[in-house]
Write a protein that holds these residues in place. Structure first.
Motif, PDB file in Angstrom:
ATOM      1  N   THR A  44      25.299 -39.111  28.605  1.00 42.03           N
ATOM      2  CA  THR A  44      25.695 -38.344  27.421  1.00 42.03           C
ATOM      3  C   THR A  44      24.673 -38.516  26.308  1.00 42.03           C
ATOM      4  OG1 THR A  44      28.030 -38.568  27.998  1.00 42.03           O
ATOM      5  CG2 THR A  44      27.529 -38.001  25.712  1.00 42.03           C
ATOM      6  N   ASN A  45      24.197 -39.742  26.094  1.00 44.11           N
ATOM      7  CA  ASN A  45      23.195 -39.974  25.046  1.00 44.11           C
ATOM      8  C   ASN A  45      21.877 -39.273  25.350  1.00 44.11           C
ATOM      9  OD1 ASN A  45      24.769 -41.430  23.273  1.00 44.11           O
ATOM     10  ND2 ASN A  45      24.309 -43.378  24.255  1.00 44.11           N
ATOM     11  N   VAL A  46      21.480 -39.248  26.601  1.00 40.78           N
ATOM     12  CA  VAL A  46      20.250 -38.543  26.977  1.00 40.78           C
ATOM     13  C   VAL A  46      20.437 -37.038  26.730  1.00 40.78           C
ATOM     14  CG1 VAL A  46      18.715 -37.943  28.887  1.00 40.78           C
ATOM     15  CG2 VAL A  46      19.498 -40.302  28.616  1.00 40.78           C
ATOM     16  N   ALA A  47      21.573 -36.490  27.125  1.00 39.82           N
ATOM     17  CA  ALA A  47      21.843 -35.067  26.903  1.00 39.82           C
ATOM     18  C   ALA A  47      21.868 -34.739  25.414  1.00 39.82           C
ATOM     19  CB  ALA A  47      23.169 -34.678  27.559  1.00 39.82           C
ATOM     20  N   LEU A  48      22.405 -35.646  24.613  1.00 40.34           N
ATOM     21  CA  LEU A  48      22.476 -35.452  23.161  1.00 40.34           C
ATOM     22  C   LEU A  48      21.088 -35.219  22.565  1.00 40.34           C
ATOM     23  CD1 LEU A  48      24.745 -37.379  20.819  1.00 40.34           C
ATOM     24  CD2 LEU A  48      22.329 -37.340  20.274  1.00 40.34           C
ATOM     25  N   LEU A  49      20.088 -35.912  23.088  1.00 41.33           N
ATOM     26  CA  LEU A  49      18.724 -35.799  22.566  1.00 41.33           C
ATOM     27  C   LEU A  49      17.929 -34.662  23.211  1.00 41.33           C
ATOM     28  CD1 LEU A  49      17.890 -39.594  22.344  1.00 41.33           C
ATOM     29  CD2 LEU A  49      18.417 -38.033  20.457  1.00 41.33           C
ATOM     30  N   GLN A  50      18.517 -33.928  24.145  1.00 42.26           N
ATOM     31  CA  GLN A  50      17.799 -32.858  24.837  1.00 42.26           C
ATOM     32  C   GLN A  50      17.988 -31.481  24.208  1.00 42.26           C
ATOM     33  OE1 GLN A  50      15.551 -33.593  27.229  1.00 42.26           O
ATOM     34  NE2 GLN A  50      16.134 -35.670  26.696  1.00 42.26           N
ATOM     35  N   ILE A  51      18.849 -31.375  23.187  1.00 41.22           N
ATOM     36  CA  ILE A  51      19.041 -30.069  22.552  1.00 41.22           C
ATOM     37  C   ILE A  51      17.726 -29.601  21.958  1.00 41.22           C
ATOM     38  CG2 ILE A  51      21.484 -30.500  22.062  1.00 41.22           C
ATOM     39  CD1 ILE A  51      20.523 -30.659  19.013  1.00 41.22           C
ATOM     40  N   CYS A  52      17.558 -28.313  21.833  1.00 38.07           N
ATOM     41  CA  CYS A  52      16.382 -27.708  21.196  1.00 38.07           C
ATOM     42  C   CYS A  52      15.083 -28.110  21.887  1.00 38.07           C
ATOM     43  CB  CYS A  52      16.323 -28.072  19.721  1.00 38.07           C
ATOM     44  SG  CYS A  52      17.790 -27.603  18.791  1.00 38.07           S
ATOM     45  N   GLY A  53      15.131 -28.360  23.187  1.00 37.69           N
ATOM     46  CA  GLY A  53      13.943 -28.755  23.914  1.00 37.69           C
ATOM     47  C   GLY A  53      13.543 -30.199  23.693  1.00 37.69           C
ATOM     48  N   GLY A  54      14.393 -30.961  23.024  1.00 38.07           N
ATOM     49  CA  GLY A  54      14.143 -32.383  22.765  1.00 38.07           C
ATOM     50  C   GLY A  54      14.095 -32.654  21.269  1.00 38.07           C
ATOM     51  N   ILE A  55      15.017 -33.475  20.803  1.00 34.25           N
ATOM     52  CA  ILE A  55      15.088 -33.801  19.375  1.00 34.25           C
ATOM     53  C   ILE A  55      14.962 -35.309  19.182  1.00 34.25           C
ATOM     54  CG2 ILE A  55      17.608 -33.952  19.249  1.00 34.25           C
ATOM     55  CD1 ILE A  55      17.381 -32.344  16.577  1.00 34.25           C
ATOM     56  N   ALA A  56      14.351 -35.969  20.153  1.00 35.81           N
ATOM     57  CA  ALA A  56      14.172 -37.423  20.084  1.00 35.81           C
ATOM     58  C   ALA A  56      12.899 -37.758  19.313  1.00 35.81           C
ATOM     59  CB  ALA A  56      14.094 -37.987  21.501  1.00 35.81           C
ATOM     60  N   GLY A  57      12.725 -39.031  19.041  1.00 40.12           N
ATOM     61  CA  GLY A  57      11.501 -39.509  18.403  1.00 40.12           C
ATOM     62  C   GLY A  57      11.340 -39.028  16.981  1.00 40.12           C
ATOM     63  N   LYS A  58      10.132 -38.575  16.648  1.00 38.05           N
ATOM     64  CA  LYS A  58       9.800 -38.179  15.277  1.00 38.05           C
ATOM     65  C   LYS A  58      10.367 -36.818  14.895  1.00 38.05           C
ATOM     66  CE  LYS A  58       5.575 -40.880  15.098  1.00 38.05           C
ATOM     67  NZ  LYS A  58       4.137 -40.865  14.891  1.00 38.05           N
ATOM     68  N   ILE A  59      10.784 -36.019  15.857  1.00 34.98           N
ATOM     69  CA  ILE A  59      11.304 -34.689  15.547  1.00 34.98           C
ATOM     70  C   ILE A  59      12.603 -34.845  14.767  1.00 34.98           C
ATOM     71  CG2 ILE A  59      12.186 -32.534  16.515  1.00 34.98           C
ATOM     72  CD1 ILE A  59      10.326 -33.059  18.924  1.00 34.98           C
TER      73      ILE A  59
END
Length: 133
Positions: A44-59
């Motif tokens: 679920t946490n990985v999917a949460l960060l996959q919206i919009c082509g990836g919203i993890a890290g500095k984005i």
């Protein structure tokens, strides 16, 4: 005793100063859609960060102004769509995470739901669905 009280008061005061000041995302229309299903926490946490082509890290914000987006990992999927036809998604990472936390607070961590997060679109709000696929 007085030193301990002083340190506690100082710690609280510094925490208040260091805390970011921002408005919490308002979440409405939360519907717990399948309370008998529990989705894997990590997935679920990985999917949460996959919206919009990836919203993890500095984005910090959804990039590219999509009209819909999904975040999928394994058998867990988040789907986002603007509530106003023709609007685009520009949700910030903070608003997104706050909205998900609010829905989890009502439905339970890792439980499927639908909800509406206030703002996060060029016009109107964002409809969110978390489901097992």
């Amino acid at each position: 005793m007085r030193v301990a009280s002083f340190i506690t008061a100082l710690t609280l005061a510094l925490g208040a100063v260091a805390s970011p000041i921002y408005r919490r995302a308002t979440v409405t229309n939360i519907q717990c859609t399948d309370p008998n299903t529990t989705l894997d926490f990590h997935t679920t946490n990985v999917a949460l960060l996959q919206i919009c082509g990836g919203i993890a890290g500095k984005i910090q914000k959804c990039q590219g102004a999509p009209t819909s987006t999904t975040g999928k990992s394994g058998n867990v999927q988040f789907s986002l769509t603007p509530t106003v036809s023709g609007a685009t998604i520009n949700i910030s990472k903070g608003r997104w995470e706050q909205g998900i936390k609010a829905a989890f607070a009502q439905c339970g961590q890792g439980k499927p739901f639908t909800a509406t997060i206030q703002g996060g679109a060029s016009q109107g709000d964002i409809a969110v669905k978390l489901e097992k696929v």
